[in-house]
Every structure is written in structure tokens, then in C-alpha cells.
Write a protein that holds these residues in place. Structure first.
Motif, PDB file in Angstrom:
ATOM      1  N   THR A 199       0.851  -1.186   0.000  1.00  0.00           N
ATOM      2  CA  THR A 199       0.000   0.000   0.000  1.00  0.00           C
ATOM      3  C   THR A 199       0.892   1.244   0.000  1.00  0.00           C
ATOM      4  OG1 THR A 199      -0.113   0.099   2.408  1.00  0.00           O
ATOM      5  CG2 THR A 199      -1.779  -1.244   1.282  1.00  0.00           C
ATOM      6  N   GLY A 200       0.265   2.418  -0.073  1.00  0.00           N
ATOM      7  CA  GLY A 200       1.023   3.662  -0.104  1.00  0.00           C
ATOM      8  C   GLY A 200       1.347   4.070  -1.530  1.00  0.00           C
ATOM      9  N   ASP A 201       2.364   4.894  -1.678  1.00  0.00           N
ATOM     10  CA  ASP A 201       2.695   5.462  -2.994  1.00  0.00           C
ATOM     11  C   ASP A 201       2.758   4.377  -4.056  1.00  0.00           C
ATOM     12  OD1 ASP A 201       2.844   7.869  -1.709  1.00  0.00           O
ATOM     13  OD2 ASP A 201       5.043   7.999  -1.740  1.00  0.00           O
ATOM     14  N   ARG A 202       1.937   4.514  -5.086  1.00  0.00           N
ATOM     15  CA  ARG A 202       1.761   3.429  -6.053  1.00  0.00           C
ATOM     16  C   ARG A 202       3.023   3.139  -6.855  1.00  0.00           C
ATOM     17  NH1 ARG A 202      -3.402   1.735  -6.873  1.00  0.00           N
ATOM     18  NH2 ARG A 202      -3.126   1.263  -9.089  1.00  0.00           N
ATOM     19  N   GLY A 203       3.867   4.144  -7.037  1.00  0.00           N
ATOM     20  CA  GLY A 203       5.103   3.918  -7.756  1.00  0.00           C
ATOM     21  C   GLY A 203       6.090   3.031  -7.010  1.00  0.00           C
ATOM     22  N   ARG A 204       5.841   2.819  -5.722  1.00  0.00           N
ATOM     23  CA  ARG A 204       6.714   1.980  -4.897  1.00  0.00           C
ATOM     24  C   ARG A 204       5.988   0.712  -4.455  1.00  0.00           C
ATOM     25  NH1 ARG A 204       8.647   6.114  -0.319  1.00  0.00           N
ATOM     26  NH2 ARG A 204      10.202   4.518   0.105  1.00  0.00           N
ATOM     27  N   GLY A 205       4.892   0.404  -5.131  1.00  0.00           N
ATOM     28  CA  GLY A 205       4.038  -0.687  -4.670  1.00  0.00           C
ATOM     29  C   GLY A 205       4.481  -2.083  -5.058  1.00  0.00           C
ATOM     30  N   GLU A 206       5.456  -2.194  -5.991  1.00  0.00           N
ATOM     31  CA  GLU A 206       5.920  -3.508  -6.459  1.00  0.00           C
ATOM     32  C   GLU A 206       4.747  -4.385  -6.892  1.00  0.00           C
ATOM     33  OE1 GLU A 206       8.739  -5.412  -3.846  1.00  0.00           O
ATOM     34  OE2 GLU A 206       9.575  -3.479  -3.208  1.00  0.00           O
ATOM     35  N   TRP A 207       3.848  -3.806  -7.663  1.00  0.00           N
ATOM     36  CA  TRP A 207       2.640  -4.495  -8.081  1.00  0.00           C
ATOM     37  C   TRP A 207       2.962  -5.732  -8.918  1.00  0.00           C
ATOM     38  CZ3 TRP A 207      -2.603  -3.424  -7.373  1.00  0.00           C
ATOM     39  CH2 TRP A 207      -2.880  -2.282  -6.608  1.00  0.00           C
ATOM     40  N   ASN A 208       2.308  -6.839  -8.570  1.00  0.00           N
ATOM     41  CA  ASN A 208       2.392  -8.048  -9.380  1.00  0.00           C
ATOM     42  C   ASN A 208       1.124  -8.858  -9.138  1.00  0.00           C
ATOM     43  OD1 ASN A 208       3.014 -10.473 -10.712  1.00  0.00           O
ATOM     44  ND2 ASN A 208       5.203 -10.176 -10.343  1.00  0.00           N
ATOM     45  N   LEU A 209       0.066  -8.452  -9.822  1.00  0.00           N
ATOM     46  CA  LEU A 209      -1.231  -9.100  -9.630  1.00  0.00           C
ATOM     47  C   LEU A 209      -1.185 -10.560 -10.061  1.00  0.00           C
ATOM     48  CD1 LEU A 209      -4.199  -8.885  -8.837  1.00  0.00           C
ATOM     49  CD2 LEU A 209      -4.685  -8.053 -11.148  1.00  0.00           C
ATOM     50  N   GLY A 210      -0.493 -10.838 -11.178  1.00  0.00           N
ATOM     51  CA  GLY A 210      -0.422 -12.211 -11.664  1.00  0.00           C
ATOM     52  C   GLY A 210       0.206 -13.152 -10.653  1.00  0.00           C
ATOM     53  N   ARG A 211       1.307 -12.718 -10.028  1.00  0.00           N
ATOM     54  CA  ARG A 211       1.970 -13.560  -9.036  1.00  0.00           C
ATOM     55  C   ARG A 211       1.061 -13.792  -7.830  1.00  0.00           C
ATOM     56  NH1 ARG A 211       7.601 -11.993  -6.014  1.00  0.00           N
ATOM     57  NH2 ARG A 211       6.368 -10.120  -5.598  1.00  0.00           N
ATOM     58  N   ALA A 212       0.340 -12.758  -7.417  1.00  0.00           N
ATOM     59  CA  ALA A 212      -0.557 -12.909  -6.278  1.00  0.00           C
ATOM     60  C   ALA A 212      -1.692 -13.881  -6.589  1.00  0.00           C
ATOM     61  CB  ALA A 212      -1.125 -11.546  -5.876  1.00  0.00           C
ATOM     62  N   VAL A 213      -2.261 -13.765  -7.777  1.00  0.00           N
ATOM     63  CA  VAL A 213      -3.355 -14.663  -8.155  1.00  0.00           C
ATOM     64  C   VAL A 213      -2.860 -16.109  -8.224  1.00  0.00           C
ATOM     65  CG1 VAL A 213      -4.922 -15.294 -10.033  1.00  0.00           C
ATOM     66  CG2 VAL A 213      -4.722 -12.900  -9.314  1.00  0.00           C
ATOM     67  N   ASP A 214      -1.660 -16.314  -8.782  1.00  0.00           N
ATOM     68  CA  ASP A 214      -1.094 -17.662  -8.830  1.00  0.00           C
ATOM     69  C   ASP A 214      -0.894 -18.211  -7.416  1.00  0.00           C
ATOM     70  OD1 ASP A 214      -1.035 -17.617 -11.582  1.00  0.00           O
ATOM     71  OD2 ASP A 214       1.101 -17.153 -11.729  1.00  0.00           O
ATOM     72  N   ALA A 215      -0.391 -17.381  -6.512  1.00  0.00           N
ATOM     73  CA  ALA A 215      -0.187 -17.817  -5.129  1.00  0.00           C
ATOM     74  C   ALA A 215      -1.510 -18.128  -4.447  1.00  0.00           C
ATOM     75  CB  ALA A 215       0.569 -16.741  -4.351  1.00  0.00           C
ATOM     76  N   LEU A 216      -2.518 -17.315  -4.739  1.00  0.00           N
ATOM     77  CA  LEU A 216      -3.846 -17.531  -4.161  1.00  0.00           C
ATOM     78  C   LEU A 216      -4.427 -18.861  -4.618  1.00  0.00           C
ATOM     79  CD1 LEU A 216      -6.204 -16.243  -2.528  1.00  0.00           C
ATOM     80  CD2 LEU A 216      -7.051 -15.369  -4.707  1.00  0.00           C
ATOM     81  N   HIS A 217      -4.327 -19.136  -5.911  1.00  0.00           N
ATOM     82  CA  HIS A 217      -4.883 -20.375  -6.449  1.00  0.00           C
ATOM     83  C   HIS A 217      -4.110 -21.593  -5.944  1.00  0.00           C
ATOM     84  CE1 HIS A 217      -6.726 -17.982 -10.036  1.00  0.00           C
ATOM     85  NE2 HIS A 217      -7.302 -17.710  -8.875  1.00  0.00           N
ATOM     86  N   ALA A 218      -2.782 -21.462  -5.801  1.00  0.00           N
ATOM     87  CA  ALA A 218      -1.996 -22.560  -5.234  1.00  0.00           C
ATOM     88  C   ALA A 218      -2.399 -22.831  -3.791  1.00  0.00           C
ATOM     89  CB  ALA A 218      -0.507 -22.230  -5.324  1.00  0.00           C
ATOM     90  N   ALA A 219      -2.670 -21.760  -3.032  1.00  0.00           N
ATOM     91  CA  ALA A 219      -3.112 -21.918  -1.645  1.00  0.00           C
ATOM     92  C   ALA A 219      -4.463 -22.622  -1.592  1.00  0.00           C
ATOM     93  CB  ALA A 219      -3.189 -20.561  -0.961  1.00  0.00           C
ATOM     94  N   LEU A 220      -5.353 -22.264  -2.492  1.00  0.00           N
ATOM     95  CA  LEU A 220      -6.666 -22.897  -2.521  1.00  0.00           C
ATOM     96  C   LEU A 220      -6.535 -24.385  -2.820  1.00  0.00           C
ATOM     97  CD1 LEU A 220      -9.723 -22.590  -2.363  1.00  0.00           C
ATOM     98  CD2 LEU A 220      -9.738 -21.968  -4.784  1.00  0.00           C
ATOM     99  N   GLN A 221      -5.669 -24.744  -3.751  1.00  0.00           N
ATOM    100  CA  GLN A 221      -5.447 -26.162  -4.055  1.00  0.00           C
ATOM    101  C   GLN A 221      -4.908 -26.906  -2.844  1.00  0.00           C
ATOM    102  OE1 GLN A 221      -2.967 -26.280  -7.531  1.00  0.00           O
ATOM    103  NE2 GLN A 221      -4.623 -25.695  -8.930  1.00  0.00           N
ATOM    104  N   ARG A 222      -4.005 -26.283  -2.089  1.00  0.00           N
ATOM    105  CA  ARG A 222      -3.476 -26.925  -0.880  1.00  0.00           C
ATOM    106  C   ARG A 222      -4.544 -27.071   0.199  1.00  0.00           C
ATOM    107  NH1 ARG A 222       1.905 -23.977   0.932  1.00  0.00           N
ATOM    108  NH2 ARG A 222       1.821 -25.614   2.513  1.00  0.00           N
ATOM    109  N   LEU A 223      -5.413 -26.093   0.299  1.00  0.00           N
ATOM    110  CA  LEU A 223      -6.508 -26.198   1.273  1.00  0.00           C
ATOM    111  C   LEU A 223      -7.470 -27.309   0.890  1.00  0.00           C
ATOM    112  CD1 LEU A 223      -7.398 -22.439   1.930  1.00  0.00           C
ATOM    113  CD2 LEU A 223      -6.293 -24.026   3.514  1.00  0.00           C
ATOM    114  N   CYS A 224      -7.608 -27.580  -0.406  1.00  0.00           N
ATOM    115  CA  CYS A 224      -8.545 -28.600  -0.880  1.00  0.00           C
ATOM    116  C   CYS A 224      -7.960 -30.010  -0.881  1.00  0.00           C
ATOM    117  CB  CYS A 224      -8.996 -28.276  -2.304  1.00  0.00           C
ATOM    118  SG  CYS A 224     -10.017 -26.801  -2.464  1.00  0.00           S
ATOM    119  N   ALA A 225      -6.632 -30.112  -0.794  1.00  0.00           N
ATOM    120  CA  ALA A 225      -5.976 -31.418  -0.894  1.00  0.00           C
ATOM    121  C   ALA A 225      -6.383 -32.304   0.272  1.00  0.00           C
ATOM    122  CB  ALA A 225      -4.467 -31.240  -0.932  1.00  0.00           C
ATOM    123  N   PRO A 226      -6.704 -33.575   0.018  1.00  0.00           N
ATOM    124  CA  PRO A 226      -7.100 -34.495   1.105  1.00  0.00           C
ATOM    125  C   PRO A 226      -5.984 -34.646   2.142  1.00  0.00           C
ATOM    126  CG  PRO A 226      -7.573 -35.436  -1.052  1.00  0.00           C
ATOM    127  CD  PRO A 226      -6.751 -34.204  -1.300  1.00  0.00           C
TER     128      PRO A 226
END
Length: 226
Positions: A199-226
Motif C-alpha cells: 500500500t502507499g505510494d503506487r510507484g513503490r508498490g511492487e505491483w504483481n497481480l499475476g503472481r498474487a493470483v497464482d499464489a492464491l490459487h496454489a493456496a486454494l489447491q493446498r486447502l482442498c488437498a485431502p
């Protein structure tokens, strides 16, 4: 194979929700519902979903997934628990900007009268402690505090103010609204976020939406794993 359980509730009995289309993921086994971005859309759609499910198959838990911003060290004054690309479990959340901005500072609508106006409940709204702890253990990720806003902090001054008032670690646009609905409906909440930026100044935000979405989906798969 049976689905894992969190807080004694099978994942098959959860209502899985997210805000924005980009956050949708998983292997197709779990039905996912899009709430819409922001506090009003998320609260209205979730409440409607829970009511509709009552006559079909009541949800025994809500799993909210999504991306979030993290308050950086320059704003916090200390090292943050999560940064871009990391996953976390939001253990509690507050409505962070319900109030009045004045020359003397922010007057919070939810605080007692000596510090605010006591007009509405702004939280904190806890997620299920047992579900949060079990999910964090499975994912090996931290439990954090959330701040839910209508105006995201794209400048350091606002990020600093929000963190100073709430002591939150991450910032979202729906978390506390979803948690408030879950509390009203007496439905336990599990809240998972992946960090897309500082958060904060957007030029210093190190934005990477794709990496976050990939991490989110990987976490969901781990939560679903038996």
C-alpha cells in the motif's frame, strides 16, 4: 476422496466466494461465487446467497479468497508479516474508513464518544479462530489483521493513517463487510488473501497481480488437498 475439514466443517459444506473475476480459481471441484468489488456489493451478494442456500443446502462456513495490499515497513515502522506474492489468513478485520476527516484528525463512527461517534459497528470482526489456525498451519502462512476500505491507500500519508489507527497488516475492499454478514448469519468465516502490492505510494508498490493470483490459487489447491 473426502474433502478436508476446517473447524470441524468439511470444505464441501463451505460457500466459496471472491470479489473480482481475476480471483476466481481452483480445480473446478468447488463452486465459486463472485460477490463484486467493494463493501456494499460483497455484503449484499453474500447475504442473498446465504438466504437462497437455506432452502437447498445451507452453508456451514464461508471461505473468502482474494488479493490484498500489505502495509510496508516505511508506513508501519516495522517489518510487515507479508509482502507481494505471500499468502496469509486474515484473522480479524475492521471497517477502517467509516467516519469523518477533520482538521484535528479522523473521527471514527464506531468508537466511543470520547474518541468517535459510536454510530455503527466498525469491528473488529473475527474470522473463525479454529478455522484460521488450521488453515494457517496447513499453508504455513501467518495470521494477520485486516483493514477494509472504500478508498484504497495509494499514497503513503493515507496508508500511514490507516495503519496507525487500525494496526492492520493488510488492506482489502470487502473483508470486514463479509465478516459482518457472517457474524449476523452465525456462519463461520475462513478468509485467505495473497498480497499483490504494498500500500502507499503506487510507484513503490511492487505491483504483481499475476503472481498474487497464482499464489492464491496454489493456496486454494493446498486447502482442498485431502
Amino acid at each position: 476422496m473426502s474433502a478436508p475439514s476446517y473447524g470441524g466443517v468439511s470444505l464441501d459444506d463451505f460457500l466459496v466466494v471472491h470479489a473480482a473475476p481475476v480471483e476466481r480459481g481452483g480445480d473446478g471441484r468447488l463452486a465459486m461465487h463472485e460477490l463484486g468489488v467493494g463493501k456494499v456489493a460483497a455484503a449484499m451478494e453474500l447475504y442473498s446467497l446465504l438466504i437462497r442456500l437455506e432452502s437447498v443446502r445451507p452453508a456451514r462456513g464461508v471461505l473468502l479468497i482474494g488479493v490484498a495490499g500489505s502495509y510496508p515497513e516505511r508506513v508501519r515502522g516495522s517489518a510487515p508479516p507479508v509482502g507481494p506474492g505471500d499468502v496469509c489468513i486474515v484473522a480479524s478485520d475492521v471497517l477502517a474508513d467509516e467516519g469523518v476527516a477533520t482538521p484535528a484528525g479522523f473521527i471514527d463512527f464506531g468508537k466511543p464518544r470520547e474518541h468517535g461517534m459510536r454510530l455503527v459497528d466498525t469491528g473488529p470482526f473475527p474470522a473463525s479462530p479454529r478455522m484460521a489456525a488450521e488453515a494457517a498451519a496447513r499453508l504455513g502462512c501467518p495470521l494477520v489483521k485486516g483493514a477494509t476500505v472504500s478508498t484504497c491507500s495509494g499514497v503513503d500519508a493515507l496508508a500511514h493513517d490507516l495503519h496507525a489507527r487500525t494496526h492492520a497488516d493488510v488492506e482489502t475492499m470487502e473483508g470486514a463487510a463479509v465478516a459482518a454478514v457472517c457474524r449476523r448469519r452465525e456462519t463461520p468465516l475462513l478468509h485467505v488473501r495473497a498480497i499483490s502490492n504494498w500500500t502507499g505510494d503506487r510507484g513503490r508498490g511492487e505491483w504483481n497481480l499475476g503472481r498474487a493470483v497464482d499464489a492464491l490459487h496454489a493456496a486454494l489447491q493446498r486447502l482442498c488437498a485431502p
